[in-house]
Write an enzyme that holds these catalytic residues in place. Structure first.
Site, short mmCIF file in Angstrom:
data_model
loop_
_atom_site.label_atom_id
_atom_site.label_comp_id
_atom_site.label_asym_id
_atom_site.label_seq_id
_atom_site.Cartn_x
_atom_site.Cartn_y
_atom_site.Cartn_z
N GLY A 222 -13.70 0.26 -4.63
CA GLY A 222 -13.71 0.99 -3.37
C GLY A 222 -14.50 0.25 -2.30
N SER B 107 -7.73 0.92 3.31
CA SER B 107 -8.23 0.45 2.02
C SER B 107 -9.46 -0.42 2.23
CB SER B 107 -7.13 -0.37 1.34
OG SER B 107 -7.65 -1.03 0.20
N ASN C 178 -6.17 4.28 -7.11
CA ASN C 178 -7.38 4.78 -6.50
C ASN C 178 -8.35 5.16 -7.62
OD1 ASN C 178 -9.18 5.25 -4.49
ND2 ASN C 178 -8.51 7.34 -4.08
N THR D 149 -9.35 0.59 -9.70
CA THR D 149 -8.54 -0.47 -9.14
C THR D 149 -8.59 -1.64 -10.09
OG1 THR D 149 -9.12 0.32 -7.00
CG2 THR D 149 -8.41 -1.95 -7.09
N ARG E 253 0.84 -1.19 0.00
CA ARG E 253 0.00 0.00 0.00
C ARG E 253 0.88 1.24 0.00
NH1 ARG E 253 -5.11 1.68 -1.14
NH2 ARG E 253 -6.14 2.77 0.59
O1 DON Z 1 -8.06 1.05 -1.44
C1 DON Z 1 -9.22 1.34 -1.69
O2 DON Z 1 -10.17 0.98 -1.02
C2 DON Z 1 -9.52 2.18 -2.92
N1 DON Z 1 -8.39 3.01 -3.22
C3 DON Z 1 -9.87 1.26 -4.03
C4 DON Z 1 -10.21 1.99 -5.28
C5 DON Z 1 -11.00 1.21 -6.24
O3 DON Z 1 -11.34 0.06 -6.05
C6 DON Z 1 -11.44 1.94 -7.46
N2 DON Z 1 -12.18 1.11 -8.35
N3 DON Z 1 -13.08 1.38 -9.04
#
Ligand code: DON
Length: 531
Positions: free
Chosen positions: A431, A410, A359, A339, A63
């Protein structure tokens, strides 16, 4: 193999065919994604990997961290609220990238093929070029505003002011040169010397605080995977600073004890139970942050007494308003859009779940011109102003405030599951919607016996405590079920923003299945016969 882009899945397959193991394939795929899925695949971001290699279970946290000069109030506007633009656009939003050292560290411990061979497919894609997919053209067009802010970015991704045309070939010479040095010298080629200076220079130019010393000082961390049992399966997922594994573990264990199995499929009781366990889990998430500052952890949040308390507050036939959900009365608790996920299983049964991200799409939008890759905007995963929602509407607490060197919380949940000779590997992008999507795919698969692709395809629900809404993909709830849930006090919103899951599994008879999510880019493939 299942990953977000065809060329990346093919890179993994090529590596498996040439005698590589699951880690070799995962690293090659992740690097290929850094070329062909530039909105999410990355060298300038970070992620997590959970692996089972032979009998060994391990998880690597690569991370991003907050730069040394980061301060808790750096993303506050003059009224003390969050300044969303500052935490999302431009290099001030960038955490110290973890991917270059992370992928190398993962390969060094578990890879079988030489490092250079594993980087080669990505290098080749960048140097020889690849055919732009319709998805990529649309994705660049959709992020035009972010990308055109920086001439460094626009020169590569908006040549002549327009996104690269679908069907045309695009070459990425700067990225190819970066991958060549990475193949030859390992991560120091990206994190020290001229490369680190290039990152500091472009970051400083646009108001960022990344320094050479942040880049040279970055270390990934091997952490104990979060292991737990539910529904007759044993699971290994990512622990803090990812919250996805904890949410998944809490909700699976709670659903089992709430006798999920005994209620009709697609009925109101199951939907109600999902909403109620998620609501409580996401309330617990408010306490979470970097392992060094977190106010709760997987041990306290999976404590049987705590889960029993949570269970005791769930009522049949009545939604608990999120405002009434108590956060952690336990004395044992210490007071104090992008992601990409890939899943691999190899012929020897080794498993890799790897989720990596910038992100948001294209991270902070700024591309390091000499190196050809984007910097992330992971700083938005911190609680810029504790108590206010972030990009995913997640309301987070003090434990996840910005601080120098801290890892931002995260929602990622790369996860492995085992039962006898069966195994499943999965994870998602999206996310805060990641752990709820992973949970539903697992329930469809392991409890309700769906084939893998059906388990991924089925419409999903989502609840994240705040806002107090049960989100439902179209067709996730029949009109009667919806009516019953509304009578029970659930406010329902029809919505299409669930996470995208990529998964593979090994069945008891030794066959393999792979499935990519139809909602997003994704290509799944099985090598047959296996090397
Ligand atoms: O770590 C996290 O929870 C976010 N930065 C993840 C971002 C993400 O999954 C974007 N996807 N659409």
């Amino acid at each position: 193999m299942a990953a977000a882009e065809r060329a990346a899945t093919e890179a993994g397959i090529e590596i498996l065919r040439s005698g590589g193991n699951a880690v070799d394939a995962a690293v090659a795929t992740a690097l290929a994604l850094a070329v062909v899925q530039p909105d999410a695949g990355n060298l300038g971001g970070g992620g997590f990997a959970v692996v089972r290699m032979g009998k060994e279970l391990a998880s690597l946290d690569f991370r991003e961290t907050a730069p040394t000069a980061a301060r808790r109030d750096m993303f506050l506007d003059s009224d003390g609220g969050p300044d969303d633009d500052a935490s999302r656009e431009g290099p001030l939003a960038a955490g110290v990238p973890g991917t270059p050292t992370g992928l190398y560290t993962l390969h060094r411990r578990f890879g079988r093929l030489p490092w250079r061979d594993v980087v080669e497919p990505a290098h080749r894609l960048a140097a020889d070029g690849f055919i732009v997919s319709r998805r990529l053209q649309q994705s660049v067009a959709g992020s035009r505003k972010r990308l055109e802010r920086y001439p460094e970015t626009a020169a590569v991704w908006l040549p002549g002011g327009e996104p690269p045309q679908a069907g045309s070939r695009i070459r990425l010479p700067a990225l190819a040169a970066t991958l060549k040095s990475y193949a030859e010298q390992g991560p120091t080629a990206l994190t020290s010397g001229a490369a680190a200076q290039a990152i500091e220079r472009v970051s400083t130019k646009y108001g960022g605080i990344l320094r050479v010393t942040d880049l040279t000082g970055y270390r990934p961390v091997w952490r104990q995977p979060l292991t737990f049992e539910a529904f007759g399966w044993r699971f290994a997922s990512m622990d803090l600073p990812a919250s996805g594994g904890i949410i998944l573990a809490q909700t699976l264990v709670l659903l089992e004890t709430l006798e999920w199995r005994s209620y009709p499929r697609f009925g109101a009781v199951r939907a109600h139970l999902l909403a109620e366990v998620w609501r409580r889990s996401f309330a617990d998430r408010f306490l979470l942050g970097d392992p060094a500052t977190t106010l709760a952890d997987s041990k306290t949040l999976l404590d049987p007494d705590w889960l029993a308390f949570r269970r005791s507050t769930i009522s049949a036939g009545r939604a608990t308003p999120s405002a009434e959900v108590v956060r952690s009365p336990q004395p044992t608790l210490r007071e104090s859009s992008d992601t990409t996920h890939l899943s691999v299983v190899d012929g020897a049964g080794n498993l890799v779940a790897l989720t990596t991200t910038l992100n948001d799409a294209y991270g902070c939008g700024l591309l390091v011109p000499e190196l050809g890759f984007f910097l992330n905007n992971e700083m938005d995963d911190f609680a810029a102003a504790p108590g206010h929602p972030n990009m995913y509407g997640l309301v987070q607490g003090e434990a996840n405030a910005v601080g120098p060197g801290k890892r931002m919380l995260s929602s990622m949940a790369p996860t492995l599951g085992f039962r006898g000779s069966e195994s499943v590997v999965l994870g998602a992008r999206g996310g805060g919607r990641i752990p709820t999507a992973v949970l539903q795919v697992l329930l469809n698969l392991l409890e309700d016996g769906d084939p893998l692709q059906t388990a991924v395809d089925r419409p999903r629900l989502h609840h994240q405590w705040l806002p107090d809404l049960l989100r439902a993909e179209p067709d996730a709830l029949s009109p009667e079920t919806r009516e019953t849930l509304e009578e029970w006090g659930h406010e329902i919103e029809v919505w299409t923003r669930t996470a995208k899951v990529h998964t593979v599994r090994r069945l008891a008879d030794g066959r393999f299945e792979a499935a990519a999510d139809p909602r997003g880019p994704g290509v799944a493939a099985v090598v047959d016969p296996l090397p």
